[in-house]
Design a protein around this motif. Sequence first.
Motif, PDB file in Angstrom:
ATOM      1  N   GLU A   1       0.761  -1.161  -0.051  1.00  0.00           N
ATOM      2  CA  GLU A   1       0.044   0.006  -0.158  1.00  0.00           C
ATOM      3  C   GLU A   1       0.908   1.494  -0.262  1.00  0.00           C
ATOM      4  O   GLU A   1       0.756   1.996  -0.703  1.00  0.00           O
ATOM      5  CB  GLU A   1      -0.834   0.096   1.159  1.00  0.00           C
ATOM      6  N   VAL A   2       1.743   1.195   0.863  1.00  0.00           N
ATOM      7  CA  VAL A   2       2.886   2.511   1.019  1.00  0.00           C
ATOM      8  C   VAL A   2       3.600   2.696  -0.294  1.00  0.00           C
ATOM      9  O   VAL A   2       3.521   3.860  -0.847  1.00  0.00           O
ATOM     10  CB  VAL A   2       3.661   2.348   1.959  1.00  0.00           C
ATOM     11  N   ARG A   3       4.231   1.536  -0.636  1.00  0.00           N
ATOM     12  CA  ARG A   3       5.147   1.932  -1.659  1.00  0.00           C
ATOM     13  C   ARG A   3       4.333   2.195  -3.138  1.00  0.00           C
ATOM     14  O   ARG A   3       4.653   2.855  -4.076  1.00  0.00           O
ATOM     15  CB  ARG A   3       5.857   0.789  -2.002  1.00  0.00           C
ATOM     16  N   LEU A   4       3.041   1.368  -3.285  1.00  0.00           N
ATOM     17  CA  LEU A   4       2.198   1.382  -4.340  1.00  0.00           C
ATOM     18  C   LEU A   4       1.676   3.025  -4.588  1.00  0.00           C
ATOM     19  O   LEU A   4       1.757   3.478  -5.603  1.00  0.00           O
ATOM     20  CB  LEU A   4       1.196   0.525  -4.511  1.00  0.00           C
ATOM     21  N   GLU A   5       1.253   3.585  -3.334  1.00  0.00           N
ATOM     22  CA  GLU A   5       1.001   5.033  -3.262  1.00  0.00           C
ATOM     23  C   GLU A   5       1.918   5.766  -4.162  1.00  0.00           C
ATOM     24  O   GLU A   5       1.740   6.643  -4.927  1.00  0.00           O
ATOM     25  CB  GLU A   5       0.702   5.309  -2.076  1.00  0.00           C
ATOM     26  N   GLU A   6       3.390   5.601  -3.444  1.00  0.00           N
ATOM     27  CA  GLU A   6       4.522   6.327  -4.147  1.00  0.00           C
ATOM     28  C   GLU A   6       4.730   5.954  -5.456  1.00  0.00           C
ATOM     29  O   GLU A   6       4.679   7.074  -6.153  1.00  0.00           O
ATOM     30  CB  GLU A   6       5.692   5.955  -3.398  1.00  0.00           C
ATOM     31  N   MET A   7       4.595   4.972  -5.804  1.00  0.00           N
ATOM     32  CA  MET A   7       4.892   4.615  -7.389  1.00  0.00           C
ATOM     33  C   MET A   7       3.697   5.148  -8.227  1.00  0.00           C
ATOM     34  O   MET A   7       3.952   5.775  -9.477  1.00  0.00           O
ATOM     35  CB  MET A   7       4.610   3.054  -7.446  1.00  0.00           C
ATOM     36  N   ILE A   8       2.418   5.183  -7.778  1.00  0.00           N
ATOM     37  CA  ILE A   8       1.303   5.882  -8.580  1.00  0.00           C
ATOM     38  C   ILE A   8       1.652   7.262  -8.535  1.00  0.00           C
ATOM     39  O   ILE A   8       1.416   7.904  -9.752  1.00  0.00           O
ATOM     40  CB  ILE A   8       0.040   5.411  -7.949  1.00  0.00           C
ATOM     41  N   GLY A   9       2.089   7.882  -7.488  1.00  0.00           N
ATOM     42  CA  GLY A   9       2.409   9.269  -7.327  1.00  0.00           C
ATOM     43  C   GLY A   9       3.456   9.791  -8.430  1.00  0.00           C
ATOM     44  O   GLY A   9       3.386  10.762  -9.265  1.00  0.00           O
ATOM     45  N   ASN A  10       4.315   8.824  -8.687  1.00  0.00           N
ATOM     46  CA  ASN A  10       5.301   9.080  -9.851  1.00  0.00           C
ATOM     47  C   ASN A  10       4.559   8.837 -11.221  1.00  0.00           C
ATOM     48  O   ASN A  10       5.320   9.615 -12.215  1.00  0.00           O
ATOM     49  CB  ASN A  10       6.450   8.118  -9.498  1.00  0.00           C
ATOM     50  N   LEU A  11       3.851   7.994 -11.438  1.00  0.00           N
ATOM     51  CA  LEU A  11       3.407   7.519 -12.610  1.00  0.00           C
ATOM     52  C   LEU A  11       2.424   8.860 -13.152  1.00  0.00           C
ATOM     53  O   LEU A  11       2.229   9.205 -14.177  1.00  0.00           O
ATOM     54  CB  LEU A  11       2.543   6.501 -12.729  1.00  0.00           C
ATOM     55  N   ARG A  12       1.854   9.495 -12.213  1.00  0.00           N
ATOM     56  CA  ARG A  12       0.743  10.461 -12.239  1.00  0.00           C
ATOM     57  C   ARG A  12       1.428  11.848 -12.852  1.00  0.00           C
ATOM     58  O   ARG A  12       2.199  12.291 -12.332  1.00  0.00           O
ATOM     59  CB  ARG A  12      -0.194  10.781 -11.018  1.00  0.00           C
ATOM     60  N   PRO A  13       0.795  12.444 -13.810  1.00  0.00           N
ATOM     61  CA  PRO A  13       1.332  13.760 -14.152  1.00  0.00           C
ATOM     62  C   PRO A  13       1.653  14.732 -12.950  1.00  0.00           C
ATOM     63  O   PRO A  13       0.789  14.962 -12.403  1.00  0.00           O
ATOM     64  CB  PRO A  13       0.497  14.215 -15.410  1.00  0.00           C
ATOM     65  N   GLN A  14       2.661  15.525 -12.980  1.00  0.00           N
ATOM     66  CA  GLN A  14       2.944  16.691 -12.266  1.00  0.00           C
ATOM     67  C   GLN A  14       2.516  17.754 -12.678  1.00  0.00           C
ATOM     68  O   GLN A  14       2.764  18.046 -13.917  1.00  0.00           O
ATOM     69  CB  GLN A  14       4.152  16.369 -11.540  1.00  0.00           C
TER      70      GLN A  14
END
Lengths: 229, 229, 229, 229
Positions: A74-87
């Motif tokens: 859960e923790v890491r995936l949140e981070e990963m998704i944050g990276n994949l999502r456009p900033q």
Amino acid sequence: MSSSSERRTALPRRRDEAKALFRNAILDAAEHVFAQQGFHGARIQDIADHARIAVGTVYNHFEQKEDVLHALLEVRLEEMIGNLRPQPTDPEPFEQKLRCCILRTLRFAEEHRDFHQVALDCGLFAKGTASASNILKEKAVAHFEKLRATTLALVNEGLKCGALRPMDPVPLARMLGGLIRSSSIGMLMEQSHPDLEAEASLLVDLYLNGAGRADRPGRPRDESDLGER
Amino acid sequence: MSSSSERRTALPRRRDEAKALFRNAILDAAEHVFAQQGFHGARIQDIADHARIAVGTVYNHFEQKEDVLHALLEVRLEEMIGNLRPQPTDPEPFEQKLRCCILRTLRFAEEHRDFHQVALDCGLFAKGTASASNILKEKAVAHFEKLRATTLALVNEGLKCGALRPMDPVPLARMLGGLIRSSSIGMLMEQSHPDLEAEASLLVDLYLNGAGRADRPGRPRDESDLGER
Amino acid sequence: MSSSSERRTALPRRRDEAKALFRNAILDAAEHVFAQQGFHGARIQDIADHARIAVGTVYNHFEQKEDVLHALLEVRLEEMIGNLRPQPTDPEPFEQKLRCCILRTLRFAEEHRDFHQVALDCGLFAKGTASASNILKEKAVAHFEKLRATTLALVNEGLKCGALRPMDPVPLARMLGGLIRSSSIGMLMEQSHPDLEAEASLLVDLYLNGAGRADRPGRPRDESDLGER
Amino acid sequence: MSSSSERRTALPRRRDEAKALFRNAILDAAEHVFAQQGFHGARIQDIADHARIAVGTVYNHFEQKEDVLHALLEVRLEEMIGNLRPQPTDPEPFEQKLRCCILRTLRFAEEHRDFHQVALDCGLFAKGTASASNILKEKAVAHFEKLRATTLALVNEGLKCGALRPMDPVPLARMLGGLIRSSSIGMLMEQSHPDLEAEASLLVDLYLNGAGRADRPGRPRDESDLGER
DNA sequence: CATGAATGAGCTTTCATTCAT
DNA sequence: AATGAATGAAAGCTCATTCAT
């Protein structure tokens, strides 16, 4: 009046800090041990040893072994998704934006090889896979769906701005995910530290333009290009 | 040519048949049970029950639990590779040939969902993954290498005949593998039975031409096209 | 025809014998270990050691530790109830019959001190007791009820033949049970081997005639005797 | 007489009060939890929760879990023995005095069902029982002996005043204990709130006069009665 | 060679006890 | 002195593997 009122807030504060400290230590240890030995091969003892705590302490923070895995994902995936999502800071042409998202994701994979190993092992990237569904059950699906939704959103943005071929976004998203995954896995396998910028550019190029030779005979889209001239 | 001399050859033949019968029954059962419960979740008892034999019988055919998995992967992977490899009867233009190979592979995935589940679970498609390397050890790498080599050969053929962009074949192969894998996983997930012909065509299209809109501005390969004029 | 048909019956027969052998060995070991260490203090390992078998074997015959206890109580209690229940060969005057039943029961207690210890420990003789209801749950009640019913039947017989005071049989049964229990416990405690015949006679005497001195002044039943004169 | 000198005595007094407060709270909680879950099933955490204190606090008042049980039994048993022991205010004919003692004891059992449950569970009423001897060791015997001695004293008094048959007091005491215990257990089981006065009268009647019909033929003591006429 | 019960190492989980705050 | 998280020994149970029939 202070001391008692302070205690009520100061002590819990310290306690909470310590609690978070232990929790993170456990998750870090679990990331490493799960990556090395797989979920089933990892013993709670191993995780505790790595975190330099006692077995019982793990159970003070997580009810079951599975919960450790779940929390980690859960923790890491949140981070990963944050990276994949456009900033907001990402450059505008879709191609560039995509490149940035992929680059961040590859960097994350590079920095969190262990997590990637675990995620693969748990079939996190493939909803419904056996051990995944057995270990993580419905939660696994939720994890996966979040990632899929993020990829889909990215693709939809590309469709909206006309950067992607107007077609069903699902296969487009699937293809994008497949490419990133292939590249990440490749990196894990090679144990090499490649030029991530180049890799990201290559991925975008292949994703957008395909593997086919542009001027090859009978290329379907060349014909449509002709028609537009 | 006494009956005894006949027996010497006939008997072993029967035995071998019986032996193969048991072996296949075990592998079939294992395919199903592994897919349902994962390697670690599957007990020898479960496999034996499914094959309607006794546990001891499994050990008369395989030394260890891992060997069952290994044999299963070996047999099915050989079949899968055979499908991915171009056949003499495949049509000639590379694009058509590729389409045939992909179609056969998707059909195999469709017909052997259980095997695919297992293969994913074992990280068969991702060399070096935790449980894979722990369960299958070096053998896992060998399995993976065979598959990778076949994909690479296919890509090289495309390069030779000028159907693919002249570039490092490794990323090209990786991309092809990623696409097929994504599509296969998608099918497993959806539990649907899609039009495989259409799916194969779509894959080839995306692989060769990419996801980008052909006439989008600033398309890099258009420039190189210009240079060739 | 023989060998196969024989196998179908002969082999299972042997297997069943062996099965019963192991089961009894486990129950005997459990009787001893439970008596020495109590249910909670007894480890499966201890029972297995005593039965000179492996831990796993215990679990081949009983699902859980509790089931061992349950089976033990069931088997022994059946025997105990058989002893308490009047036999066809018992002499007729109720007093003599009662003496026989009590004597058999005391003998059983003497020969199965371990079981008695266990039964006490489990509150078998006191339905609803904490550890009993926690370990044995509803089954404990069933065990207890059987015993109670047997005692009640005995008392009812005494009432019917006019040997017992015409009154509510429940307290009469309760009193009888209490007397036998007290005596059994006394024997367990003393670790002595008393004259069981004398003990049984004493119990019957106390049960039927009470502890009061017959000719003491103000004896209530003397008054009723007066009325009959 | 400064405030400091006052403090020297006043402060410890307060402390002792507070200490006793905690100690009693723990014992009350333990009584309830032990009764519900049995000694082994009860966790220190449960007791602390019930007393609304922290686990550590329990260990500030008792060295070990067993000591909690021991202290509980000691306190309650003292009370119980006090009830069973004849009081100066009890009426004189032995029969009436016995009735009062039994009535008090039954009332205590009624009001302290939890304790009775615990006492039964610990085999407090049956010296040498497995879990009792394991948990309480020698101390259990001491508890039991006190109770037995009190019962014995009561019986001896009855013998001295000629209310009981002249015979070995040990079986007489055993019988009395068995009757009271049977009745107490019966009350625990039934979960009912019977007429304790009637129950006590019944017990005394049964104890003194027995369960046999007074005018039944061949009654041994009738003969001796005849001889005395 | 099929069978299925016996084996026992190994794992997860619990919980009495300790100890820093 | 109260607190409650850390500790780690201990126990129940599983299951891959063996082996007598």
